[in-house]
Write a protein that holds these residues in place. Structure first.
Motif, mmCIF file in Angstrom:
data_model
loop_
_atom_site.group_PDB
_atom_site.id
_atom_site.type_symbol
_atom_site.label_atom_id
_atom_site.label_comp_id
_atom_site.label_asym_id
_atom_site.label_seq_id
_atom_site.Cartn_x
_atom_site.Cartn_y
_atom_site.Cartn_z
ATOM 1 N N ALA A 80 0.703 -1.459 0.044
ATOM 2 C CA ALA A 80 -0.134 -0.114 0.336
ATOM 3 C C ALA A 80 0.987 0.932 0.021
ATOM 4 O O ALA A 80 0.850 2.558 -0.333
ATOM 5 C CB ALA A 80 -0.996 -0.144 0.708
ATOM 6 N N ALA A 81 2.054 1.576 0.819
ATOM 7 C CA ALA A 81 3.298 2.639 0.354
ATOM 8 C C ALA A 81 3.295 2.870 -0.253
ATOM 9 O O ALA A 81 3.685 4.263 -0.364
ATOM 10 C CB ALA A 81 3.566 2.431 1.594
ATOM 11 N N GLN A 82 4.016 1.212 -1.215
ATOM 12 C CA GLN A 82 4.349 2.079 -2.253
ATOM 13 C C GLN A 82 3.835 2.469 -3.460
ATOM 14 O O GLN A 82 3.537 3.335 -3.931
ATOM 15 C CB GLN A 82 5.384 0.226 -2.750
ATOM 16 N N ILE A 83 2.848 1.667 -3.687
ATOM 17 C CA ILE A 83 1.327 2.370 -4.293
ATOM 18 C C ILE A 83 0.701 3.508 -4.330
ATOM 19 O O ILE A 83 0.778 4.526 -5.337
ATOM 20 C CB ILE A 83 0.381 1.587 -5.044
ATOM 21 N N GLU A 84 1.015 4.451 -3.164
ATOM 22 C CA GLU A 84 1.035 5.643 -2.234
ATOM 23 C C GLU A 84 2.093 6.229 -2.867
ATOM 24 O O GLU A 84 1.811 7.354 -3.878
ATOM 25 C CB GLU A 84 0.520 5.430 -1.055
ATOM 26 N N PHE A 85 2.999 6.313 -3.152
ATOM 27 C CA PHE A 85 4.800 6.874 -3.442
ATOM 28 C C PHE A 85 3.921 6.909 -4.648
ATOM 29 O O PHE A 85 4.882 8.136 -5.221
ATOM 30 C CB PHE A 85 5.517 5.811 -2.736
ATOM 31 N N MET A 86 4.106 5.435 -5.675
ATOM 32 C CA MET A 86 3.598 6.137 -7.241
ATOM 33 C C MET A 86 2.919 7.236 -7.688
ATOM 34 O O MET A 86 2.905 7.392 -9.195
ATOM 35 C CB MET A 86 3.640 4.352 -7.579
ATOM 36 N N LYS A 87 1.663 7.172 -7.223
ATOM 37 C CA LYS A 87 0.621 7.842 -7.679
ATOM 38 C C LYS A 87 1.858 9.125 -6.969
ATOM 39 O O LYS A 87 0.690 10.057 -8.237
ATOM 40 C CB LYS A 87 -0.558 8.078 -6.572
ATOM 41 N N ILE A 88 2.091 9.846 -6.245
ATOM 42 C CA ILE A 88 2.303 10.800 -6.289
ATOM 43 C C ILE A 88 3.923 11.128 -6.629
ATOM 44 O O ILE A 88 3.859 12.430 -7.352
ATOM 45 C CB ILE A 88 3.162 11.079 -4.864
ATOM 46 N N VAL A 89 4.870 10.214 -7.373
ATOM 47 C CA VAL A 89 5.620 10.809 -8.089
ATOM 48 C C VAL A 89 4.940 10.840 -9.681
ATOM 49 O O VAL A 89 4.819 11.728 -10.433
ATOM 50 C CB VAL A 89 6.406 9.233 -8.219
ATOM 51 N N HIS A 90 4.273 10.151 -9.781
ATOM 52 C CA HIS A 90 3.007 10.235 -11.450
ATOM 53 C C HIS A 90 2.368 11.553 -11.818
ATOM 54 O O HIS A 90 2.504 12.340 -12.597
ATOM 55 C CB HIS A 90 2.296 8.928 -12.059
ATOM 56 N N MET A 91 1.544 11.704 -10.643
ATOM 57 C CA MET A 91 1.421 13.454 -10.504
ATOM 58 C C MET A 91 2.034 14.066 -10.440
ATOM 59 O O MET A 91 2.294 15.163 -10.901
ATOM 60 C CB MET A 91 0.480 13.491 -9.318
ATOM 61 N N GLU A 92 3.465 14.156 -9.694
ATOM 62 C CA GLU A 92 4.280 15.563 -9.973
ATOM 63 C C GLU A 92 4.796 15.165 -10.950
ATOM 64 O O GLU A 92 5.821 16.671 -12.086
ATOM 65 C CB GLU A 92 5.207 15.136 -8.979
ATOM 66 N N ILE A 93 4.835 14.714 -12.021
ATOM 67 C CA ILE A 93 6.087 13.906 -12.985
ATOM 68 C C ILE A 93 5.185 14.756 -14.380
ATOM 69 O O ILE A 93 5.684 15.263 -15.216
ATOM 70 C CB ILE A 93 6.575 13.213 -13.401
ATOM 71 N N ASN A 94 4.129 13.697 -14.245
ATOM 72 C CA ASN A 94 3.720 13.768 -15.825
ATOM 73 C C ASN A 94 2.798 15.234 -16.176
ATOM 74 O O ASN A 94 1.937 15.427 -16.648
ATOM 75 C CB ASN A 94 2.869 12.626 -16.055
ATOM 76 N N ASN A 95 2.309 15.829 -14.611
ATOM 77 C CA ASN A 95 1.185 17.321 -14.879
ATOM 78 C C ASN A 95 2.199 18.334 -15.013
ATOM 79 O O ASN A 95 2.645 18.458 -13.730
ATOM 80 C CB ASN A 95 0.435 16.607 -13.680
#
Length: 521
Positions: free
Chosen positions: A467-482
């Protein structure tokens, strides 16, 4: 009259100073005191006995039925055959009070006579008896003697049977087959104990399988309890074997199915932990309630046999059915209703060796068989004879108990005989049955018993990490791709920071992040 006559003699003795000699007549002779004296006189006594009655039958023991006008010396002088018939006094007119034969000889219960309807006129009986005494004939012994009815008849008019016939060869055949089935369950139990370490038996909880076989053997023995002509002890054995066997067998199966239901419907990450010991703790109170009920029933209102009649009005004995039976039947119906609901809940559950589904079929089968047998007894054969009822009991036992044994143990024994008893069910693996269900009776079982608490803790840790890794990946993709999101000053994704390697939870290699635009990456 005798007392009055004796008092009169005493008075005459005192007044005349004479010797009184009483004779069994209505007159007495008065003699002088001297031996050779002259006759003093002759006394005659007239007594009116027209109101007295001569009853030749036995005296009645009831005071209210005793007639004070009857002369007791004539009681018991009738000529009826006391063994087969009974004398009944028949009062007539005053003019015939002193005639013989004022009675009737009526055949006793269990005896009959084809002549005179079993009721003989006392006058004819007296004449026939006198003729036999004087002329040495046998009319009194043959014509006026009743004959015994057929066995079991209380009242009859001929030798027609009153009891239903038991076809013993037919009943013995069914009994031998049922006892053989009970012995087969014991053999299966020994066979299972010998191969208890094979996976096909190990995943199914051998202790519950043994309990199920013991209950099936008990239900088979009901055929031995209802085999003879029923009496009190046979009825007690019938109630105990039927209800206790049912409770033991299907409680053991439903405990296993209930464990499957709890495991299959769990929605939390925490795995349900239900061991065989815990299921036994739930099972013991159910069996204890049944034992207390049957014991109270036996001691307070002992089951007995009553006589009923079949379609031909022939009598036979059947165990009494009262509110004890009805109450227990209602309880068993509710128990089966709960079992059907549990089986319905696990209808889609995938299990190794398909055991959960086979147990469900066994529960459905016993419910259908009971409904069918009730319909047969109440509507189709309400007045069936003893052999038909014994056959119905045999059919019910085979359709319920034998089918249960075949469904639960048949596939397991076949796999063992084919040499596949220690192999996993590949079809269950292909359907997605994982080891996480293994300890609850519907999946794979590890070679060694694991520590359940440690396994649960490890599973929770793995889920938290995921669950922690999934949450971290959500933040990464939101910061980079937006591109509309501006990184905060001094944040993790600012241009001042050096390119950072972010470890992806999907691979062991990292991905390079820099201040370049996503198009350039």
């Amino acid at each position: 009259m005798g007392d009055l006559f004796l008092r009169f003699l005493e008075v005459m003795k005192d007044r005349e100073n004479v010797k009184v000699e009483s004779r069994p007549t209505d007159s007495i002779t008065i003699l002088p005191l001297l031996t050779f004296g002259k006759l003093k006189g002759f006394l005659s006594l007239d007594v009116d006995v027209s109101h007295l009655e001569v009853n030749q039958c036995e005296p009645t023991t009831t005071p209210s039925q005793t007639n004070s006008n009857e002369i007791s010396i004539f009681h018991g002088t009738h000529k009826c055959h006391n063994t087969t018939s009974q004398c009944f006094y028949r009062p007539q007119t005053m003019s015939s009070n002193w005639s013989r034969g004022k009675y009737q000889c009526v055949c006793r219960p269990g005896y009959y006579s084809p002549r005179y309807g079993g009721v003989f006129n006392g006058t004819l009986v007296e004449v026939s008896w006198q003729d036999e005494e004087e002329n040495n004939t046998d009319s009194w012994s043959t014509v006026f003697q009743c004959m015994q009815c057929a066995p079991g008849c209380h009242f009859c008019t001929d030798l027609s049977p009153c009891l239903a016939t038991y076809h013993w060869p037919f009943r013995i055949t069914l009994l031998v087959f049922s006892v053989s089935c009970a012995l087969c369950t014991m053999i299966i139990n020994i066979y299972m104990f010998k191969h208890r370490k094979l996976k096909v038996f190990k995943v199914a909880s051998p202790i519950f399988l043994s309990i199920t076989l013991f209950g099936c053997a008990t239900m088979y023995m009901e055929m031995a309890a209802i085999f003879p002509v029923l009496d009190r002890y046979s009825c007690i054995a019938t109630k105990w074997s039927r209800h206790l066997g049912f409770c033991v067998t299907y409680t053991a199966l439903l405990m296993k199915t209930w464990r499957v239901s709890l495991t299959y419907r769990v929605k939390s990450a925490h795995k349900v932990k239900l061991t065989d010991k815990q299921l036994l703790q739930w099972m013991v109170p159910i069996l204890l309630v049944m034992l207390i009920y049957l014991g109270t029933w036996t001691l307070s209102d002992t089951p007995t046999a009553e006589e009923i009649v079949d379609n031909e009005d022939l009598r036979f004995k059947q165990c009494v059915y009262n509110w004890w039976d009805h109450s227990l039947a209602i309880g068993e119906v509710l128990f089966l209703a709960w079992g059907i609901r549990v089986c319905y809940n696990v209808r889609n559950a995938e299990s190794l060796f398909n055991e959960a589904r086979l147990i469900s079929y066994a529960i459905y089968n016993i419910a259908i068989v009971n409904i069918m047998m009730i319909a047969f007894h109440l509507f189709i054969f309400p007045r069936a004879g003893p052999d038909i009822k014994y056959l119905l009991g045999f059919i019910r036992t085979q359709l319920s108990t034998s089918v249960t044994v075949a469904l639960v143990f048949g596939p397991k024994i076949i796999r063992v005989l084919r040499g596949q008893g220690d192999q996993w069910d590949n079809r269950a693996r292909s359907r997605g049955v994982t080891a996480s269900f293994s300890l609850n009776g519907i999946g794979l079982v590890p070679e060694e018993a694991p520590d359940l608490y440690q396994e649960n803790e490890e599973l929770k840790e793995e889920i938290q990490k995921l669950a922690a890794q999934i949450e971290f990946m959500k933040i990464v993709h939101m910061e980079i791709n937006n591109r509309h999101v501006k990184p905060k000053s001094g944040g993790y994704f600012t241009t001042l920071n050096a390119p950072t390697v972010v470890h992806s939870p999907l691979s062991r290699q990292g991905c390079l992040l820099s201040n370049k635009q996503p198009e350039e990456l």
